[in-house]
Design a protein around this motif. Structure first.
Motif, PDB file in Angstrom:
ATOM      1  N   ALA A 146       0.838  -1.207   0.000  1.00 49.91           N
ATOM      2  CA  ALA A 146       0.000   0.000   0.000  1.00 49.91           C
ATOM      3  C   ALA A 146       0.865   1.246   0.000  1.00 49.91           C
ATOM      4  O   ALA A 146       0.589   2.211  -0.731  1.00 49.91           O
ATOM      5  N   ASP A 147       1.917   1.246   0.784  1.00 52.44           N
ATOM      6  CA  ASP A 147       2.815   2.387   0.838  1.00 52.44           C
ATOM      7  C   ASP A 147       3.457   2.645  -0.524  1.00 52.44           C
ATOM      8  O   ASP A 147       3.580   3.795  -0.963  1.00 52.44           O
ATOM      9  N   ALA A 148       3.837   1.573  -1.220  1.00 59.34           N
ATOM     10  CA  ALA A 148       4.419   1.722  -2.557  1.00 59.34           C
ATOM     11  C   ALA A 148       3.395   2.301  -3.526  1.00 59.34           C
ATOM     12  O   ALA A 148       3.733   3.127  -4.380  1.00 59.34           O
ATOM     13  N   LEU A 149       2.129   1.884  -3.413  1.00 57.08           N
ATOM     14  CA  LEU A 149       1.078   2.433  -4.273  1.00 57.08           C
ATOM     15  C   LEU A 149       0.894   3.935  -4.023  1.00 57.08           C
ATOM     16  O   LEU A 149       0.687   4.705  -4.963  1.00 57.08           O
ATOM     17  N   VAL A 150       0.996   4.338  -2.768  1.00 57.75           N
ATOM     18  CA  VAL A 150       0.892   5.765  -2.438  1.00 57.75           C
ATOM     19  C   VAL A 150       2.089   6.512  -3.017  1.00 57.75           C
ATOM     20  O   VAL A 150       1.931   7.559  -3.665  1.00 57.75           O
ATOM     21  N   ARG A 151       3.297   5.974  -2.797  1.00 58.29           N
ATOM     22  CA  ARG A 151       4.517   6.637  -3.285  1.00 58.29           C
ATOM     23  C   ARG A 151       4.503   6.814  -4.803  1.00 58.29           C
ATOM     24  O   ARG A 151       4.984   7.810  -5.318  1.00 58.29           O
ATOM     25  N   LYS A 152       3.937   5.830  -5.509  1.00 56.08           N
ATOM     26  CA  LYS A 152       3.901   5.903  -6.980  1.00 56.08           C
ATOM     27  C   LYS A 152       2.712   6.716  -7.491  1.00 56.08           C
ATOM     28  O   LYS A 152       2.569   6.918  -8.689  1.00 56.08           O
ATOM     29  N   GLY A 153       1.855   7.180  -6.584  1.00 59.16           N
ATOM     30  CA  GLY A 153       0.754   8.046  -6.978  1.00 59.16           C
ATOM     31  C   GLY A 153      -0.484   7.333  -7.501  1.00 59.16           C
ATOM     32  O   GLY A 153      -1.394   7.971  -8.033  1.00 59.16           O
ATOM     33  N   TYR A 154      -0.570   6.018  -7.330  1.00 60.01           N
ATOM     34  CA  TYR A 154      -1.746   5.277  -7.793  1.00 60.01           C
ATOM     35  C   TYR A 154      -2.943   5.464  -6.881  1.00 60.01           C
ATOM     36  O   TYR A 154      -4.080   5.295  -7.297  1.00 60.01           O
ATOM     37  N   VAL A 155      -2.673   5.777  -5.613  1.00 64.49           N
ATOM     38  CA  VAL A 155      -3.726   6.056  -4.639  1.00 64.49           C
ATOM     39  C   VAL A 155      -3.270   7.223  -3.773  1.00 64.49           C
ATOM     40  O   VAL A 155      -2.070   7.521  -3.696  1.00 64.49           O
ATOM     41  N   GLY A 156      -4.220   7.856  -3.112  1.00 67.08           N
ATOM     42  CA  GLY A 156      -3.886   9.007  -2.287  1.00 67.08           C
ATOM     43  C   GLY A 156      -3.574   8.673  -0.850  1.00 67.08           C
ATOM     44  O   GLY A 156      -3.032   9.519  -0.129  1.00 67.08           O
ATOM     45  N   SER A 157      -3.905   7.452  -0.424  1.00 70.94           N
ATOM     46  CA  SER A 157      -3.687   7.101   0.981  1.00 70.94           C
ATOM     47  C   SER A 157      -3.605   5.591   1.137  1.00 70.94           C
ATOM     48  O   SER A 157      -4.021   4.836   0.248  1.00 70.94           O
ATOM     49  N   MET A 158      -3.121   5.181   2.278  1.00 71.51           N
ATOM     50  CA  MET A 158      -3.084   3.752   2.608  1.00 71.51           C
ATOM     51  C   MET A 158      -4.503   3.190   2.623  1.00 71.51           C
ATOM     52  O   MET A 158      -4.749   2.099   2.117  1.00 71.51           O
ATOM     53  N   ALA A 159      -5.427   3.953   3.199  1.00 69.50           N
ATOM     54  CA  ALA A 159      -6.820   3.492   3.273  1.00 69.50           C
ATOM     55  C   ALA A 159      -7.377   3.260   1.874  1.00 69.50           C
ATOM     56  O   ALA A 159      -8.052   2.245   1.624  1.00 69.50           O
ATOM     57  N   GLU A 160      -7.084   4.157   0.960  1.00 72.89           N
ATOM     58  CA  GLU A 160      -7.569   3.981  -0.420  1.00 72.89           C
ATOM     59  C   GLU A 160      -6.923   2.764  -1.077  1.00 72.89           C
ATOM     60  O   GLU A 160      -7.586   2.026  -1.810  1.00 72.89           O
ATOM     61  N   ALA A 161      -5.663   2.516  -0.792  1.00 82.33           N
ATOM     62  CA  ALA A 161      -4.973   1.350  -1.349  1.00 82.33           C
ATOM     63  C   ALA A 161      -5.671   0.067  -0.909  1.00 82.33           C
ATOM     64  O   ALA A 161      -5.886  -0.851  -1.714  1.00 82.33           O
ATOM     65  N   PHE A 162      -6.049  -0.003   0.359  1.00 76.40           N
ATOM     66  CA  PHE A 162      -6.733  -1.197   0.847  1.00 76.40           C
ATOM     67  C   PHE A 162      -8.145  -1.287   0.290  1.00 76.40           C
ATOM     68  O   PHE A 162      -8.603  -2.373  -0.078  1.00 76.40           O
ATOM     69  N   GLU A 163      -8.834  -0.159   0.211  1.00 81.67           N
ATOM     70  CA  GLU A 163     -10.207  -0.157  -0.288  1.00 81.67           C
ATOM     71  C   GLU A 163     -10.266  -0.577  -1.759  1.00 81.67           C
ATOM     72  O   GLU A 163     -11.089  -1.407  -2.137  1.00 81.67           O
ATOM     73  N   ARG A 164      -9.381  -0.040  -2.569  1.00 81.79           N
ATOM     74  CA  ARG A 164      -9.436  -0.298  -4.012  1.00 81.79           C
ATOM     75  C   ARG A 164      -8.737  -1.575  -4.432  1.00 81.79           C
ATOM     76  O   ARG A 164      -9.188  -2.251  -5.359  1.00 81.79           O
ATOM     77  N   TYR A 165      -7.614  -1.928  -3.760  1.00 82.35           N
ATOM     78  CA  TYR A 165      -6.761  -2.994  -4.268  1.00 82.35           C
ATOM     79  C   TYR A 165      -6.446  -4.129  -3.297  1.00 82.35           C
ATOM     80  O   TYR A 165      -6.367  -5.274  -3.701  1.00 82.35           O
ATOM     81  N   LEU A 166      -6.208  -3.836  -2.036  1.00 79.90           N
ATOM     82  CA  LEU A 166      -5.576  -4.807  -1.150  1.00 79.90           C
ATOM     83  C   LEU A 166      -6.464  -5.437  -0.108  1.00 79.90           C
ATOM     84  O   LEU A 166      -6.128  -6.494   0.446  1.00 79.90           O
ATOM     85  N   GLY A 167      -7.574  -4.823   0.215  1.00 76.86           N
ATOM     86  CA  GLY A 167      -8.458  -5.358   1.241  1.00 76.86           C
ATOM     87  C   GLY A 167      -9.231  -6.575   0.738  1.00 76.86           C
ATOM     88  O   GLY A 167      -9.268  -6.882  -0.460  1.00 76.86           O
ATOM     89  N   SER A 168      -9.848  -7.263   1.653  1.00 74.96           N
ATOM     90  CA  SER A 168     -10.629  -8.456   1.317  1.00 74.96           C
ATOM     91  C   SER A 168     -11.682  -8.108   0.260  1.00 74.96           C
ATOM     92  O   SER A 168     -12.452  -7.175   0.423  1.00 74.96           O
ATOM     93  N   GLY A 169     -11.662  -8.839  -0.850  1.00 71.18           N
ATOM     94  CA  GLY A 169     -12.612  -8.627  -1.928  1.00 71.18           C
ATOM     95  C   GLY A 169     -12.218  -7.534  -2.911  1.00 71.18           C
ATOM     96  O   GLY A 169     -12.891  -7.321  -3.917  1.00 71.18           O
ATOM     97  N   ALA A 170     -11.127  -6.825  -2.647  1.00 70.68           N
ATOM     98  CA  ALA A 170     -10.677  -5.755  -3.548  1.00 70.68           C
ATOM     99  C   ALA A 170      -9.996  -6.356  -4.787  1.00 70.68           C
ATOM    100  O   ALA A 170      -9.734  -7.559  -4.870  1.00 70.68           O
ATOM    101  N   ALA A 171      -9.700  -5.501  -5.738  1.00 75.34           N
ATOM    102  CA  ALA A 171      -9.254  -5.919  -7.070  1.00 75.34           C
ATOM    103  C   ALA A 171      -8.001  -6.791  -7.085  1.00 75.34           C
ATOM    104  O   ALA A 171      -7.877  -7.684  -7.923  1.00 75.34           O
ATOM    105  N   ALA A 172      -7.056  -6.577  -6.194  1.00 78.18           N
ATOM    106  CA  ALA A 172      -5.807  -7.352  -6.202  1.00 78.18           C
ATOM    107  C   ALA A 172      -5.660  -8.202  -4.951  1.00 78.18           C
ATOM    108  O   ALA A 172      -4.565  -8.700  -4.665  1.00 78.18           O
ATOM    109  N   PHE A 173      -6.746  -8.415  -4.224  1.00 78.86           N
ATOM    110  CA  PHE A 173      -6.657  -9.193  -2.988  1.00 78.86           C
ATOM    111  C   PHE A 173      -6.280 -10.639  -3.293  1.00 78.86           C
ATOM    112  O   PHE A 173      -6.820 -11.259  -4.200  1.00 78.86           O
ATOM    113  N   VAL A 174      -5.328 -11.135  -2.534  1.00 83.72           N
ATOM    114  CA  VAL A 174      -4.943 -12.552  -2.615  1.00 83.72           C
ATOM    115  C   VAL A 174      -5.079 -13.098  -1.200  1.00 83.72           C
ATOM    116  O   VAL A 174      -4.476 -12.573  -0.282  1.00 83.72           O
TER     117      VAL A 174
END
Length: 174
Positions: A146-174
């Motif tokens: 999530a921190d890397a996603l913020v640093r690269k500008g793909y999301v504005g915050s850690m919370a957004e990274a989890f909501e959009r990509y990393l949290g349970s059921g999100a687009a890149a959740f494994v």
């Protein structure tokens, strides 16, 4: 006679996993908060315990050596806290290493999914800012991605990274 009241925090993380401070920081903050004890329970590693135990002696805080073991049952993440562990037990250390290897593979799968979604991110990007704080045996997890996603500008915050990509059921959740 009144009983003396003592307070403890029995679930803290350090830079050895996904915390934001060193083990010494955790113990110092516990002391400043008036706690009598603090448990260091990093995810799948005991990497911060020795430093925390030394800091406990300096700050007069009892450090409970612990670990948070990650597992899964029927697709549900389960985190089990262990207290007063033997941080030098070879069987425990071996099992924790196995868990970190599984976590490393999951991290790689998450990054692969993010790339499939069109995000230019590699494990090197994730590890880039961690080189100065991570040691052998430390844990790398979704907060670091999530921190890397913020640093690269793909999301504005850690919370957004989890909501959009990393949290349970999100687009890149494994």
């Amino acid at each position: 006679m009144l009983a003396q009241v003592a307070f403890a925090d029995l679930h803290t993380h350090t830079l050895a996993s996904d915390g934001t401070g060193t083990p010494t920081d955790n113990v110092r903050l516990a002391s400043e908060a008036g706690l009598s004890a603090v448990a260091v329970t990093d995810h799948d590693t005991v990497g911060g315990l020795e430093e925390a135990l030394q800091a406990g002696a300096v700050y007069g805080v009892t450090v409970v050596p612990g670990v948070e073991i990650s597992t899964m049952h029927e697709g549900i993440d389960i985190h089990v806290l262990g207290y007063w562990i033997d941080k030098d037990d070879p069987v425990l250390l071996s099992r924790l290493e196995q868990l970190r290897r599984v976590r490393d593979r999951r991290n790689e799968m998450i990054v692969e999914r993010l790339r499939e979604l069109g995000l230019d991110l590699t494990m090197d990007d994730v590890l880039q800012s961690l080189q100065t704080v991570k040691k052998q045996g430390d844990t790398i997890g979704r907060p670091h991605i999530a921190d890397a996603l913020v640093r690269k500008g793909y999301v504005g915050s850690m919370a957004e990274a989890f909501e959009r990509y990393l949290g349970s059921g999100a687009a890149a959740f494994v």
